[in-house]
Design an enzyme around this catalytic site. Structure first.
Site: not given
Ligand code: URA
Length: 239
Positions: A104
């Site tokens: 993310d």
């Molecule tokens: N899980 C998440 O919630 N975000 C990420 O970036 C990676 C795994």
């Protein structure tokens, strides 16, 4: 141009000459579909198909970069509005490179960048269950009974419950009302860590990926920088 089979395989990332000899002895190497037992043999990689464990060996040198992703960058090759992780990469073959999987925008940590499509495919295949380990700070004090819930798999609103995941509560801070955890998951669902923590009543405040398959984020790699994988790391990943 011809070259020795063992040298060709060593250059292609199958280890030292000694390690390559072992692979050949184990009858894992084929030249045009025929097992080769001889590392000294001269081959022409442009005319012949060399395979190891039935997978053709590419003659094109491939790139494998380990990026320490900072927050604030989206995991994409291009984006009209946001900075992407590729903005952090300076390479003459940048057009061919892409990130393997997704973190993310606000997540930090280990991101593999490569031009090796088949490897990316294998690492991301839902059937392979490649482990991904995250360090997170979450709201509230996590209780030990969460470990069992994570281990058993949980409903996070998808069609299927999550696969068993390993949760370790590193520390709890009642005064500041947060906990530090390490979590290893074996899938790559959308916002998976955030949604799993949410399902047990904890909000992820900070998230960093510290391992992906056999790769580990080295603490010496500063945020926003990257390095090439070592031959050994490439081999371990492609095993
Ligand atoms: N899980 C998440 O919630 N975000 C990420 O970036 C990676 C795994």
């Amino acid at each position: 141009m011809t070259e020795r089979l063992d040298k060709f395989l060593a250059n292609a990332g199958f280890g030292t000459r000694t390690e390559v000899k072992k692979i050949i002895k184990q009858k894992r190497v084929k030249i045009d579909g025929e097992i080769s037992k001889n590392g000294d043999i001269k081959i022409d990689p442009e005319q012949q198909i060399i395979s190891v464990d039935e997978k053709p060996v590419s003659t094109q040198k491939q790139e494998y970069l380990l990026l320490h992703k900072p927050a604030g960058y989206v995991t994409a090759t291009r984006d009209n509005l946001e900075k992407t992780v590729m903005d952090l990469i300076d390479s003459p073959i940048k057009d061919r490179l892409f990130p393997v999987g997704r973190l993310d925008k606000d997540t930090e940590g280990l991101l593999l960048i490569t031009d090796d499509g088949p490897l990316a495919h294998r690492l991301l295949s839902p059937k392979k269950h490649v482990p991904k380990t995250y360090y997170a700070k979450v709201s509230g004090c996590m209780e030990e009974n969460c470990c069992a819930q994570f281990r058993e798999g949980m409903d996070i609103g998808d069609e299927k419950p999550t696969l068993p995941a390993e949760l370790e509560i590193v520390s709890t801070h009642p005064e500041e009302n947060y906990s530090e955890i390490r979590l290893t998951i074996h899938e790559g669902r959308f916002h998976q860590v955030k949604r799993m923590c949410q399902a047990v009543g904890h909000e992820v405040l900070y998230l960093k990926r510290i391992a992906f398959g056999s790769l580990i984020l080295d603490e010496s790699l500063s945020k926003g920088s990257y390095r090439r994988l070592s031959q050994q790391e490439i081999e371990n990943l492609t095993k």
